[in-house]
Scaffold this active site. Structure first.
Site, PDB file in Angstrom:
ATOM      1  N   ASP A 170       1.257  -7.757   2.272  1.00 42.22           N
ATOM      2  CA  ASP A 170       1.346  -6.316   2.019  1.00 42.22           C
ATOM      3  C   ASP A 170       2.808  -5.875   1.897  1.00 42.22           C
ATOM      4  OD1 ASP A 170       0.932  -3.619   1.792  1.00 42.22           O
ATOM      5  OD2 ASP A 170      -0.409  -3.459   3.512  1.00 42.22           O
ATOM      6  N   HIS A 225       0.823  -1.215   0.000  1.00 46.96           N
ATOM      7  CA  HIS A 225       0.000   0.000   0.000  1.00 46.96           C
ATOM      8  C   HIS A 225       0.855   1.262   0.000  1.00 46.96           C
ATOM      9  CE1 HIS A 225       0.201  -0.164   4.571  1.00 46.96           C
ATOM     10  NE2 HIS A 225       0.228   1.148   4.406  1.00 46.96           N
ATOM     11  N   SER A 273       3.886   2.303   8.523  1.00 49.00           N
ATOM     12  CA  SER A 273       3.659   1.378   7.421  1.00 49.00           C
ATOM     13  C   SER A 273       4.972   1.126   6.692  1.00 49.00           C
ATOM     14  CB  SER A 273       2.639   1.952   6.444  1.00 49.00           C
ATOM     15  OG  SER A 273       1.355   1.979   7.007  1.00 49.00           O
TER      16      SER A 273
END
Length: 720
Positions: free
Chosen positions: A228, A86, A656
């Site tokens: 991810d 992402h 992240s």
């Protein structure tokens, strides 16, 4: 009796340690004095200088800022970087088209020549971190604007940073920048020396059915089964210095890269994360907690839900729209679910009362210590939050519904130079301004924008905005909607797209052929956008009247807390600077009589599969690997394929892509999310609930190896 009292005291201290051990986002230069002993007590095998060394290589040199809001980690001597799928999503999207849909199919460069450049993408290393509090405070004492905001001003502080390091140093060191950041509300300052690389190429990305598996349904949720991750490479000039993209650039040979452990970690094993957390609000007062719930989050939840419904409907109708709006939709839903989770935490854990008790404790301590300035600061904060309530609500509604919600409100409205040129006779100036105008208008006529989708969303946003905000507080252009279109929003939106220069490429090209001042001054989309921006400026100006008093009161409040707690270590709120958080691999109980394990496996992917739901489609090749149990050396001891795990590390947005390391500093996972029940940790750490969600590095290796066949990438990595 003495023994009994000693045992009680010991138990209290142990419980206190357990309560606080996992909390915090710690500054690396302060690890030894603040947290090293506690980290080693629960399993760390390293010293502080192994993690951060100001004068030689350490683990921090393998951690980078990826883009403008994520973290990444260097995993090879040839500049290979891992981050989240992402985090790379918008860059993967920009490389995608209907002919080459890398979002759906994935992408793998089998040679360096196939790696794709990404104009605008940067990777940033932190070269050095210095405590410059004395330097900054000495300058602030000489500042003629002693009651102003310079003590928090990025411009002022960064000018001090450049002055301290010197222009000669910056000119001699290519790609190096410096900045000074305030901590603890401006009670302490650190300077960061950064090296920024701008040639960053896409190397590999799994299909979204792996990298985004579960999509919006699973976002912020556990158990999770998402691979991810994405892979990029940093390029430099022949000397290893940052340089713009060029075919002559070579892979960067970094100071440090992470060794990868394919052994994983077990429950209760030590884990730590290094990254760039964005924002936390540990030092919020009880009134700010209520404001966050009742104003900020409530508006965001309502407006984004409506916008996302309209956007998704168009995305599901047309594959081209799906690609155009994939990144926009993902970004919107991310903050939407965060707001829901935070409100749940505020109410369930009564965080208003938690903050209220801390305030009362400070007031009592201040009276005992003859520190009247701290209760006075609290009184000021209470008044400010109350006084700005209406303005803050209007600001959030305008931002979510109109400024963010409707794309055409970003139409270029500062057209004085173009109008002056058109009114004049200098053809060269006219052509120059037309070029500038065309460049500014490009966002309306590129592959990431659909007028039809924006039109649909605008109708929904405008109706909701008008139903909530009184006419007296709306942008002035709304009066024209009432007069000219009888308040009919649908008719208004359709009309401006038909009439405006920006309504279609046909309209825009017609204007460029025969540009006139009259067309600009009467353009309904420009007039509407100008009205929204004027309202934004007015609200911002009104809110800014509170800024100085708020900053001063907040500074004093935090200073009081630091004094009250004495030598107890307190971490500063996250502000996108390099931090370390640590804890253990653990599951949790989200509710009564329910418990989530800390590890998920590929079996869960197959259980969730739904070929009729785009969020839970499983690629056939992955199903084949699962059926054959072809997991290579990456499986658990029981033969299952690990996918993700949870740890008690204290993370937030910006973490992240952060590397998750074992007790020897080896890479065991990549952080990509938090659980919904732990989102309130941005305000107050929740030890029983808060968990970082991490893709197991073994799943990353498995996908690169068995799924993609990109073994050459694994051959670059140092693996344990």
């Amino acid at each position: 009796m003495k023994i009994r009292l000693f045992l009680i005291s010991l138990i209290v201290n142990i419980l206190s340690f357990q309560l606080w051990a996992d909390e915090g986002m710690w500054l690396l230069p302060l690890l030894k004095q603040q947290r090293l002993a506690e980290m080693q007590a629960i399993g760390l095998k390293l010293q502080d200088y192994d993690i951060y060394h100001p004068d030689s290589s350490s683990l921090k040199d393998a951690v980078v800022v990826f883009g403008s809001g994520c973290t990444g980690e260097v995993v090879s001597s040839n500049g290979l970087v891992l981050t989240n799928h992402h985090c790379g999503y918008s860059w993967i999207q920009q490389q995608s088209s209907l002919a080459h849909d890398y979002l759906t199919d994935g992408f793998w460069a089998m040679t360096k020549e196939q790696e794709l450049p990404n104009p605008g993408l940067t990777v940033t290393f932190i070269e050095k971190i210095e405590d410059v509090s004395d330097y900054v405070l000495s300058h602030l004492k000489q500042d003629p604007d002693s009651t102003g905001m310079n003590f928090l001003s990025p411009k002022y502080l960064n000018n001090l940073a450049k002055e301290k390091i010197g222009q000669a140093f910056l000119q001699e060191h290519i790609g190096v920048e410096v900045e000074i950041k305030p901590f603890y509300g401006g009670n302490q300052y650190f300077m960061f020396t950064k090296k920024i690389y701008s040639d960053v190429r896409l190397v590999g990305a799994p299909p979204s059915s792996i990298g985004k598996f579960g999509a919006d349904t699973d976002n912020w949720m556990w158990p999770r089964h998402t691979g991810d991750f994405s892979v990029f490479r940093i390029y430099a000039d022949a000397n290893g210095d940052p340089a713009p993209y060029a075919t002559t650039n070579v892979p960067l040979h970094p100071k440090r890269w992470f060794k990868i452990s394919a052994q994983g970690i077990e429950d209760n094993d030590f884990a730590m994360m290094i990254g760039f957390p964005g924002r936390t609000y540990k030092y919020y007062t009880s009134w700010e907690v209520a404001e966050r719930r009742d104003v900020d989050n409530t508006v965001r939840i309502n407006i984004r839900n409506l916008r996302q419904e309209a956007m998704l409907e168009e995305m599901l109708k047309d594959p081209a729209i799906r690609i155009q709006y994939a990144s926009k939709y993902a970004g919107s839903t991310n903050a939407y679910k965060n707001a829901i989770g935070m409100n749940w935490a505020i109410n369930k854990h009564d965080l208003e009362q938690v903050k209220r008790e801390e305030q009362e404790k400070l007031i009592l301590w201040s009276k005992q210590s003859d520190k009247p300035e701290y209760p006075k600061a609290l009184q000021a904060l209470e008044w400010i939050v109350s006084a700005r309530k209406d303005l803050r609500f209007r600001s959030w509604m305008l931002d979510e519904a109109l400024s963010r919600g409707i794309e055409f409100t970003s139409a270029p409205v500062n057209l004085n130079a173009l109008i002056d040129a058109l009114n004049g006779t200098d053809k060269a100036k006219q052509e120059e301004q037309i070029r500038f105008f065309t460049t500014a208008a490009n966002r309306f006529f590129n592959k990431n924008y659909s007028p039809e989708t924006d039109m649909k969303i605008a109708k929904v946003m405008l109706k909701e905005y008008r139903s909530i905000i009184p006419a007296s507080s709306q942008p002035t252009y709304f009066a024209r909607i009432d007069k000219q279109y009888k308040g009919d929003i649908d008719r208004f939106v359709e009309a401006i797209f038909k009439q405006s220069i920006f309504g279609s490429e046909t309209n825009f090209n017609a204007f460029i052929k025969h540009p006139t001042v009259k067309a600009l001054e009467k353009d309904p989309m420009l007039l509407f956008a100008k009205s929204v921006q004027d309202e934004r400026a007015a609200i911002t100006a009104a809110l800014s009247e509170f800024d100085t008093d708020y900053a001063s009161a907040h500074h004093d409040y935090v200073k009081g807390l630091l004094e009250m707690y004495g030598d107890r270590a307190n971490f500063p709120d996250a502000n996108s600077t390099l931090r370390l958080t640590y804890g253990q691999k653990k599951g949790y109980s989200p509710r009564d009589a329910d418990y989530y394990l800390s590890q998920t496996t590929l079996e869960g992917v197959m259980e969730k599969e739904d070929p009729d739901n785009w969020e839970f489609v499983v690629p056939q090749h992955l199903k084949d690997l699962y059926a054959a149990k072809d997991f290579g050396a990456y499986c658990l001891k029981d033969g299952r394929m690990p996918v993700a795990f949870t740890a008690t590390t204290h993370s937030t947005g910006g973490n992240s892509g952060s590397p998750v390391l074992n007790n020897k500093g080896e890479l065991v996972g990549i952080n990509f999310d938090r659980n919904w029940e732990g989102v309130g940790g941005d305000l107050q750490y929740l030890p029983d609930y808060q968990r970082s969600i991490i893709v197991d590095i073994r799943y990353v290796l498995f996908i690169i190896d068995k799924y993609a066949g990109a073994v050459h990438l694994l051959n670059e990595m140092d693996m344990e």
